[in-house]
Write a protein that holds these residues in place. Structure first.
Motif, PDB file in Angstrom:
ATOM      1  N   ASP A 110       0.686  -1.048   0.069  1.00  0.00           N
ATOM      2  CA  ASP A 110      -0.156  -0.032   0.518  1.00  0.00           C
ATOM      3  C   ASP A 110       0.867   1.326  -0.255  1.00  0.00           C
ATOM      4  OD1 ASP A 110       1.035   0.465   2.779  1.00  0.00           O
ATOM      5  OD2 ASP A 110      -0.839  -0.488   3.588  1.00  0.00           O
ATOM      6  N   PRO A 111       0.296   2.582  -0.036  1.00  0.00           N
ATOM      7  CA  PRO A 111       1.514   3.639  -0.267  1.00  0.00           C
ATOM      8  C   PRO A 111       2.005   3.696   1.233  1.00  0.00           C
ATOM      9  CG  PRO A 111      -0.691   4.191  -0.891  1.00  0.00           C
ATOM     10  CD  PRO A 111      -0.409   2.685   0.043  1.00  0.00           C
ATOM     11  N   ASP A 156      -5.852   6.808   8.611  1.00  0.00           N
ATOM     12  CA  ASP A 156      -7.010   7.565   7.930  1.00  0.00           C
ATOM     13  C   ASP A 156      -7.125   6.845   6.665  1.00  0.00           C
ATOM     14  OD1 ASP A 156      -8.531   8.662   9.771  1.00  0.00           O
ATOM     15  OD2 ASP A 156      -8.026  10.275   9.551  1.00  0.00           O
ATOM     16  N   ALA A 157      -5.905   7.328   6.028  1.00  0.00           N
ATOM     17  CA  ALA A 157      -4.965   7.272   4.518  1.00  0.00           C
ATOM     18  C   ALA A 157      -5.622   5.511   4.571  1.00  0.00           C
ATOM     19  CB  ALA A 157      -4.060   7.323   4.251  1.00  0.00           C
ATOM     20  N   ALA A 158      -5.208   5.011   5.415  1.00  0.00           N
ATOM     21  CA  ALA A 158      -5.309   3.105   4.712  1.00  0.00           C
ATOM     22  C   ALA A 158      -6.583   2.793   4.945  1.00  0.00           C
ATOM     23  CB  ALA A 158      -4.105   2.614   6.420  1.00  0.00           C
ATOM     24  N   ILE A 159      -7.860   3.232   5.665  1.00  0.00           N
ATOM     25  CA  ILE A 159      -8.828   3.077   5.375  1.00  0.00           C
ATOM     26  C   ILE A 159      -9.309   3.538   4.184  1.00  0.00           C
ATOM     27  CG2 ILE A 159     -10.683   3.744   6.707  1.00  0.00           C
ATOM     28  CD1 ILE A 159      -9.612   3.750   9.624  1.00  0.00           C
ATOM     29  N   ALA A 163     -10.461   0.423   1.245  1.00  0.00           N
ATOM     30  CA  ALA A 163     -11.786   0.919   1.111  1.00  0.00           C
ATOM     31  C   ALA A 163     -12.073   0.897  -0.922  1.00  0.00           C
ATOM     32  CB  ALA A 163     -12.710   1.522   1.753  1.00  0.00           C
ATOM     33  N   GLY A 164     -11.489   1.094  -1.279  1.00  0.00           N
ATOM     34  CA  GLY A 164     -11.059   1.602  -2.767  1.00  0.00           C
ATOM     35  C   GLY A 164     -10.955   1.007  -3.142  1.00  0.00           C
ATOM     36  N   ARG A 165      -9.912  -0.764  -2.633  1.00  0.00           N
ATOM     37  CA  ARG A 165      -8.979  -1.552  -3.980  1.00  0.00           C
ATOM     38  C   ARG A 165      -9.636  -2.289  -3.055  1.00  0.00           C
ATOM     39  NH1 ARG A 165      -8.059   2.879  -5.263  1.00  0.00           N
ATOM     40  NH2 ARG A 165      -7.771   3.534  -2.993  1.00  0.00           N
ATOM     41  N   LEU A 166     -10.271  -3.046  -1.973  1.00  0.00           N
ATOM     42  CA  LEU A 166     -10.408  -4.532  -1.881  1.00  0.00           C
ATOM     43  C   LEU A 166     -12.184  -4.608  -0.678  1.00  0.00           C
ATOM     44  CD1 LEU A 166      -7.019  -5.979   0.527  1.00  0.00           C
ATOM     45  CD2 LEU A 166      -7.865  -6.347  -2.028  1.00  0.00           C
ATOM     46  N   GLY A 167     -12.084  -3.495  -1.068  1.00  0.00           N
ATOM     47  CA  GLY A 167     -14.049  -2.731  -0.256  1.00  0.00           C
ATOM     48  C   GLY A 167     -14.192  -3.487   0.686  1.00  0.00           C
ATOM     49  N   VAL A 195      -7.262  -1.620  12.992  1.00  0.00           N
ATOM     50  CA  VAL A 195      -6.263  -0.428  12.186  1.00  0.00           C
ATOM     51  C   VAL A 195      -5.698   0.471  13.285  1.00  0.00           C
ATOM     52  CG1 VAL A 195      -8.098   0.928  10.576  1.00  0.00           C
ATOM     53  CG2 VAL A 195      -5.458   0.687   9.945  1.00  0.00           C
ATOM     54  N   MET A 196      -4.492   0.708  13.407  1.00  0.00           N
ATOM     55  CA  MET A 196      -4.087   1.375  14.392  1.00  0.00           C
ATOM     56  C   MET A 196      -3.171   2.174  13.732  1.00  0.00           C
ATOM     57  SD  MET A 196      -3.060  -0.665  17.179  1.00  0.00           S
ATOM     58  CE  MET A 196      -2.314   0.037  18.269  1.00  0.00           C
ATOM     59  N   GLY A 197      -2.830   3.463  14.490  1.00  0.00           N
ATOM     60  CA  GLY A 197      -1.133   4.354  14.128  1.00  0.00           C
ATOM     61  C   GLY A 197      -0.302   3.252  14.851  1.00  0.00           C
TER      62      GLY A 197
END
Length: 267
Positions: A110-111, A156-159, A163-167, A195-197
């Motif tokens: 991921d990014p 936030d970016a990971a969520i 969501a966009g790639r794997l739903g 997910v956590m920081g």
């Protein structure tokens, strides 16, 4: 495989010493290992009570992350999903590849640089390596991954990315003080993890938790087998306990299970 797009379908340990790792996890989790039968590669299938829980293989010589547990997520189309990761700021580290009798897969990040595999299995069967743990006494989940936890610099970016790639859907969470909120992730109608920081002393990446019958006895086995407890057992919502561990080769993983009172024999 028959799993829905976005579901976890496989977990795999890449390690510097497969024989030692097989012995270690056998002592800690009671796993047994069998050869996969794939030609030209020592790939071992790990089992708990006769059911597959994951795979084990030697890490590539040029792998710079050290021993690690990686996960595989089902997708409808591997090529499309891999491109979607790259187009949205991630990267493709192993291009889409087909293994006869196994399926088509790609390794992506991921990014934030967190790795996983996207896969479409060749089998028509549904993978059940990830189990929903229905309570402390749920023997059906023993030895299986029951929780997938992502530590990332930008939750936030990971969520949004996943969501966009794997739903995946984010719903619910638990406040963790200075560490922010521990936010739950859902796929195919089930909560599979969170997910956590950033956490002091912890690397970004996925941490997979295996279910045990007794968290304190499992900790004792972990230490006796040469592993480290990076976090002592702590109570989690639902009354069970979890700990973070490291195997002798350096791969991180988690354990989760009940705390059981034991009456010691005075003799």
């Amino acid at each position: 495989m028959a799993n829905t797009h976005g579901e976890w379908i496989w977990f795999e340990l890449l390690t510097s010493d497969p024989d030692a790792a097989q012995t270690f996890y056998g002592e800690v989790l009671g796993w047994t290992a069998r050869p996969s039968g794939m030609p030209g590669i020592d790939y071992r299938l790990l089992h708990a009570a006769g059911e597959q829980v994951g795979g084990l293989m030697r890490m590539p010589a040029d792998m710079d992350t050290g021993p690690v547990w990686l996960g595989y997520v089902a997708v409808d189309d591997v090529d499309t999903s891999a491109r979607a990761f790259a187009d949205a700021g991630g990267a493709i580290h192993m291009p889409p590849t087909t293994l006869d009798g196994v399926g088509r897969m790609a390794m992506v990040t991921d990014p934030q640089g967190v790795a996983l595999h996207v896969m479409r299995g060749a089998s028509d069967e549904t993978s059940t390596v990830l189990r929903q743990c229905m309570g402390a006494a749920d023997d059906n989940a023993l030895g299986h991954v029951v929780w997938c936890e992502l530590t990332t610099p930008d939750p936030d970016a990971a969520i949004g990315f996943y969501a966009g790639r794997l739903g995946w859907r984010q719903e619910g969470g638990v406040p963790m003080g200075d560490l922010g909120e521990y936010r739950f992730l859902h796929a195919a109608g089930h909560c599979f993890g969170a997910v956590m920081g950033p956490v002091p002393g912890s690397d970004r990446g996925w941490l997979f938790y295996f279910h045990v019958a007794d968290i304190d006895r499992a900790r004792d086995r972990l230490l006796a087998a040469g592993g480290d407890a990076l976090q002592e057992p702590m109570e989690i919502p639902g009354g069970q306990y979890s700990l973070v561990a490291r195997d002798p080769q350096g791969a991180r993983f988690g354990l989760v299970g009940p705390r059981i009172a034991h009456t010691e024999d005075p003799s």
